[in-house]
Design a protein around this motif. Sequence first.
Motif, PDB file in Angstrom:
ATOM      1  N   UNK A 145       0.923  -1.382  -0.129  1.00 47.81           N
ATOM      2  CA  UNK A 145      -0.065  -0.163  -0.259  1.00 47.81           C
ATOM      3  C   UNK A 145       0.729   1.431   0.432  1.00 47.81           C
ATOM      4  N   UNK A 146       2.319   1.271   0.065  1.00 47.67           N
ATOM      5  CA  UNK A 146       3.048   2.388   0.569  1.00 47.67           C
ATOM      6  C   UNK A 146       4.486   1.577   0.078  1.00 47.67           C
ATOM      7  N   UNK A 147       4.844   2.921  -0.952  1.00 47.40           N
ATOM      8  CA  UNK A 147       6.532   2.927  -0.879  1.00 47.40           C
ATOM      9  C   UNK A 147       7.809   1.633   0.264  1.00 47.40           C
ATOM     10  N   UNK A 148       7.160   2.055   1.019  1.00 45.05           N
ATOM     11  CA  UNK A 148       7.852   1.865   2.210  1.00 45.05           C
ATOM     12  C   UNK A 148       8.153   0.631   2.389  1.00 45.05           C
ATOM     13  N   UNK A 149       6.696   0.037   2.618  1.00 44.48           N
ATOM     14  CA  UNK A 149       6.063  -1.287   2.394  1.00 44.48           C
ATOM     15  C   UNK A 149       6.481  -2.170   1.366  1.00 44.48           C
ATOM     16  N   UNK A 150       7.031  -1.786   0.158  1.00 49.03           N
ATOM     17  CA  UNK A 150       7.313  -2.391  -1.641  1.00 49.03           C
ATOM     18  C   UNK A 150       8.807  -2.967  -0.932  1.00 49.03           C
ATOM     19  N   UNK A 151       9.269  -1.287  -0.576  1.00 46.25           N
ATOM     20  CA  UNK A 151      10.725  -1.516  -0.042  1.00 46.25           C
ATOM     21  C   UNK A 151      11.297  -2.965   0.462  1.00 46.25           C
ATOM     22  N   UNK A 152      10.621  -2.909   1.397  1.00 50.35           N
ATOM     23  CA  UNK A 152      10.903  -4.501   2.811  1.00 50.35           C
ATOM     24  C   UNK A 152      10.127  -5.223   1.686  1.00 50.35           C
ATOM     25  N   UNK A 153       9.301  -5.315   0.992  1.00 50.71           N
ATOM     26  CA  UNK A 153       8.884  -7.248  -0.080  1.00 50.71           C
ATOM     27  C   UNK A 153      10.085  -7.215  -1.025  1.00 50.71           C
TER      28      UNK A 153
END
Length: 402
Positions: free
Chosen positions: A89-97
């Motif tokens: 849902x957010x860029x930071x979450x995608x980076x974690x993924x």
Amino acid sequence: MPLALLALAIGAFGIGTTEFVIMGLLPEVAGDFGVSIPTAGLLVTGYALGVVIGAPLMTALGTKVSRKRMLMLLMGLFIAGNLVSALAPAFAVMLIGRVIASLAHGAFFGIGSVVAAELVAPDKKAGAIAMMFTGLTVANVVGVPLGTLVGQHVGWRVTFGIVAALGVVGLAGIARLVPELPKPDGVHLLHELAAFKNAQVLLAMAMTVLGFGGVFAAITYIAPMMTHVAGFADGSVTWLLVLFGLGMVGGNLVGGRFADRALMPMLYVSLGALAVVLALFTLTAHNKIAAAVTIALIGALGFATVPPLQKRVLDQAHGAPTLASAVNIGAFNLGNALSAWLGGMVIAAGYGYTAPNWVGAALAAAALVLAVFSAALERRDSGPSAVVAGGAPAAERTAVHH
């Protein structure tokens, strides 16, 4: 070649696709999350750093688990990371993924190399490793262009969803086709770490960093080089990268075949030719046809070094090759990061878009020097005067470990 290698190649195809497809989807991802292109570039950097850190970490954590089970767990981690990216849902979450998925990368190829080598006869080990890496090279020819196309026309989230599905196929293939190979007796984490006391293991990893770094010094900046210097249209970069990928496929297979016959001569030829071709790229980059041919040659010569370098590490790490093999995969990514940084420095210094080619040529030449030094050191250590306890030559001692 056993069918188990196909399962490993499928997993490698998914990993290769997720590693490189993000480069073609940065504008779409940046636009959706409302961040700048340089900020979106952290998805590339974060993945590379995750590979470097995850390779030894995940391999160490898996020392008490069978290699087959560890490969399955790594594919599960890869699937989870890509699902997080697809649903972020957010860029930071995608980076974690992206980081979660990257943690599986180095250990998968490291452990997979050991498994592939154990599935075949001693004189086919490099070929088996190359067969697994074929999945990674084919990803650059098929997976990345198709993933980019899907992401641009349907949505980048769909691309990462498809990659996660590829991971499921790879996981099922490993579960069904890869046999339960017995772990060597007495091998534990301290035993694995002891391999790094071997100067030949460290030299092989240094060759990996410098040799493959030479490739990415040029390829990282291929888009501005081809559009500003060669005069290609922006849309031509995609098929130029396909040419690079085709070269990778051919070079990987040739490198695997000849490394089983004459490993060090294969390294001399591929690294020496790579240094020459990269130096010539400063000239051929000014002509469209010559540039296209050169890009394919760089892919071929660069990946011709992968099976022999990986087998060199396996050979020199003796009875505990798993951690060293995984760390060597991290070394490839360390070379990518180092060469991209050096290439950016010479461009920023005003030497032009072809300057990274000279950086690449210097790195490949340095790798060749290390290869010659490594072979000379090995000849000295296994010569007639190198005698171990009981009067057995060092060469015989080495053979026992294989």
